[in-house]
Write a protein that holds these residues in place. Structure first.
Motif, PDB file in Angstrom:
ATOM      1  N   GLY A 100       0.773  -1.233   0.000  1.00  0.00           N
ATOM      2  CA  GLY A 100       0.000   0.000   0.000  1.00  0.00           C
ATOM      3  C   GLY A 100       0.800   1.276   0.000  1.00  0.00           C
ATOM      4  O   GLY A 100       0.313   2.310  -0.428  1.00  0.00           O
ATOM      5  N   HIS A 101       2.023   1.253   0.483  1.00  0.00           N
ATOM      6  CA  HIS A 101       2.809   2.482   0.497  1.00  0.00           C
ATOM      7  C   HIS A 101       3.108   2.885  -0.949  1.00  0.00           C
ATOM      8  O   HIS A 101       3.375   2.032  -1.787  1.00  0.00           O
ATOM      9  N   PRO A 102       3.041   4.177  -1.259  1.00  0.00           N
ATOM     10  CA  PRO A 102       3.206   4.617  -2.650  1.00  0.00           C
ATOM     11  C   PRO A 102       4.444   4.061  -3.356  1.00  0.00           C
ATOM     12  O   PRO A 102       4.369   3.665  -4.512  1.00  0.00           O
ATOM     13  N   ASP A 103       5.574   4.012  -2.678  1.00  0.00           N
ATOM     14  CA  ASP A 103       6.783   3.486  -3.311  1.00  0.00           C
ATOM     15  C   ASP A 103       6.625   2.007  -3.661  1.00  0.00           C
ATOM     16  O   ASP A 103       7.051   1.551  -4.718  1.00  0.00           O
ATOM     17  N   GLN A 104       6.012   1.259  -2.754  1.00  0.00           N
ATOM     18  CA  GLN A 104       5.811  -0.173  -2.987  1.00  0.00           C
ATOM     19  C   GLN A 104       4.783  -0.406  -4.093  1.00  0.00           C
ATOM     20  O   GLN A 104       4.954  -1.309  -4.914  1.00  0.00           O
ATOM     21  N   ARG A 123       5.193  -1.645 -11.751  1.00  0.00           N
ATOM     22  CA  ARG A 123       6.283  -1.811 -12.732  1.00  0.00           C
ATOM     23  C   ARG A 123       6.577  -3.286 -12.991  1.00  0.00           C
ATOM     24  O   ARG A 123       6.999  -3.660 -14.078  1.00  0.00           O
ATOM     25  N   LEU A 124       6.349  -4.130 -11.987  1.00  0.00           N
ATOM     26  CA  LEU A 124       6.616  -5.562 -12.122  1.00  0.00           C
ATOM     27  C   LEU A 124       5.463  -6.324 -12.779  1.00  0.00           C
ATOM     28  O   LEU A 124       5.546  -7.528 -12.956  1.00  0.00           O
ATOM     29  N   GLY A 125       4.372  -5.623 -13.095  1.00  0.00           N
ATOM     30  CA  GLY A 125       3.259  -6.265 -13.785  1.00  0.00           C
ATOM     31  C   GLY A 125       2.082  -6.645 -12.916  1.00  0.00           C
ATOM     32  O   GLY A 125       1.167  -7.336 -13.362  1.00  0.00           O
ATOM     33  N   VAL A 126       2.072  -6.189 -11.671  1.00  0.00           N
ATOM     34  CA  VAL A 126       0.925  -6.427 -10.800  1.00  0.00           C
ATOM     35  C   VAL A 126      -0.200  -5.496 -11.242  1.00  0.00           C
ATOM     36  O   VAL A 126       0.034  -4.337 -11.564  1.00  0.00           O
ATOM     37  N   ASP A 127      -1.421  -6.023 -11.273  1.00  0.00           N
ATOM     38  CA  ASP A 127      -2.569  -5.235 -11.711  1.00  0.00           C
ATOM     39  C   ASP A 127      -3.277  -4.509 -10.577  1.00  0.00           C
ATOM     40  O   ASP A 127      -3.880  -3.459 -10.791  1.00  0.00           O
ATOM     41  N   SER A 128      -3.236  -5.081  -9.369  1.00  0.00           N
ATOM     42  CA  SER A 128      -3.926  -4.445  -8.244  1.00  0.00           C
ATOM     43  C   SER A 128      -3.215  -4.799  -6.946  1.00  0.00           C
ATOM     44  O   SER A 128      -2.510  -5.800  -6.848  1.00  0.00           O
ATOM     45  N   VAL A 129      -3.407  -3.943  -5.954  1.00  0.00           N
ATOM     46  CA  VAL A 129      -2.822  -4.117  -4.626  1.00  0.00           C
ATOM     47  C   VAL A 129      -3.869  -3.724  -3.590  1.00  0.00           C
ATOM     48  O   VAL A 129      -4.885  -3.123  -3.927  1.00  0.00           O
ATOM     49  N   ASP A 130      -3.611  -4.059  -2.352  1.00  0.00           N
ATOM     50  CA  ASP A 130      -4.484  -3.597  -1.274  1.00  0.00           C
ATOM     51  C   ASP A 130      -3.652  -3.453  -0.014  1.00  0.00           C
ATOM     52  O   ASP A 130      -2.604  -4.058   0.126  1.00  0.00           O
ATOM     53  N   SER A 131      -4.132  -2.636   0.864  1.00  0.00           N
ATOM     54  CA  SER A 131      -3.432  -2.409   2.117  1.00  0.00           C
ATOM     55  C   SER A 131      -4.304  -1.565   3.024  1.00  0.00           C
ATOM     56  O   SER A 131      -5.167  -0.832   2.560  1.00  0.00           O
ATOM     57  N   SER A 132      -4.035  -1.676   4.300  1.00  0.00           N
ATOM     58  CA  SER A 132      -4.689  -0.779   5.247  1.00  0.00           C
ATOM     59  C   SER A 132      -3.706   0.284   5.728  1.00  0.00           C
ATOM     60  O   SER A 132      -4.032   1.075   6.598  1.00  0.00           O
ATOM     61  N   SER A 133      -2.514   0.328   5.139  1.00  0.00           N
ATOM     62  CA  SER A 133      -1.499   1.270   5.623  1.00  0.00           C
ATOM     63  C   SER A 133      -1.938   2.719   5.489  1.00  0.00           C
ATOM     64  O   SER A 133      -1.613   3.551   6.340  1.00  0.00           O
TER      65      SER A 133
END
Length: 144
Positions: free
Chosen positions: A62-66, A72-82
């Motif tokens: 969830g952190h912007p850098d991550q 960039r590595l090809g992930v389409d979606s992420v999630d986090s409570s950070s």
């Protein structure tokens, strides 16, 4: 969900998802290993290659850098409570060293939305009459 400790096992699990007819693949267990940049990148790359055209999700990022790195590595979606955790403790992603102690619940929600916008690199469609961007000056006032 792919939970693997190395790229070979991760790729094997992703291929099994592809063969089983799933609509997408998710990778879990990355957050505790984020300091191992090469390992995380090799696991994500292996899953992306093995998953082929399936959408790829990374849990807990969830952190912007991550987020930027995962995209960039090809992930389409992420999630986090950070982004919410930062806001709950009175922090913006862009200024985490500044901690705001006396925020109202509405201000904490606003901080969370600002953090979410920063993480996704998008602006949020918020009514301007109700929300305004908190300035760094506001955060540095003596409310700490």
């Amino acid at each position: 969900m792919v939970q693997a400790w190395d790229p070979v096992a991760a790729a094997e699990l992703a291929r099994e998802y592809l063969e089983a007819g799933f609509d997408g693949v998710a990778i879990g267990g990355l957050v505790p290993r984020l300091s191992q940049v090469d390992l995380v990148e090799s696991v994500v790359a292996a899953v992306r290659t093995a998953a082929g055209p399936l959408p790829l999700h990374a849990f807990g990022i969830g952190h912007p850098d991550q987020v930027a790195r995962m995209l960039r590595l090809g992930v389409d979606s992420v999630d986090s409570s950070s982004y919410v955790k930062y806001a709950a403790s009175g922090q913006l992603y862009s200024a985490p060293h500044i901690r705001h102690a006396d925020l109202t619940p509405h201000e904490r929600v606003h901080l969370a939305l600002c953090n979410l916008a920063a993480a996704t690199g998008k602006t949020l469609p918020l009514p301007t009459a109700r929300f305004s961007t908190l300035s760094v000056r506001t955060l540095t006032e003596s409310r700490l």
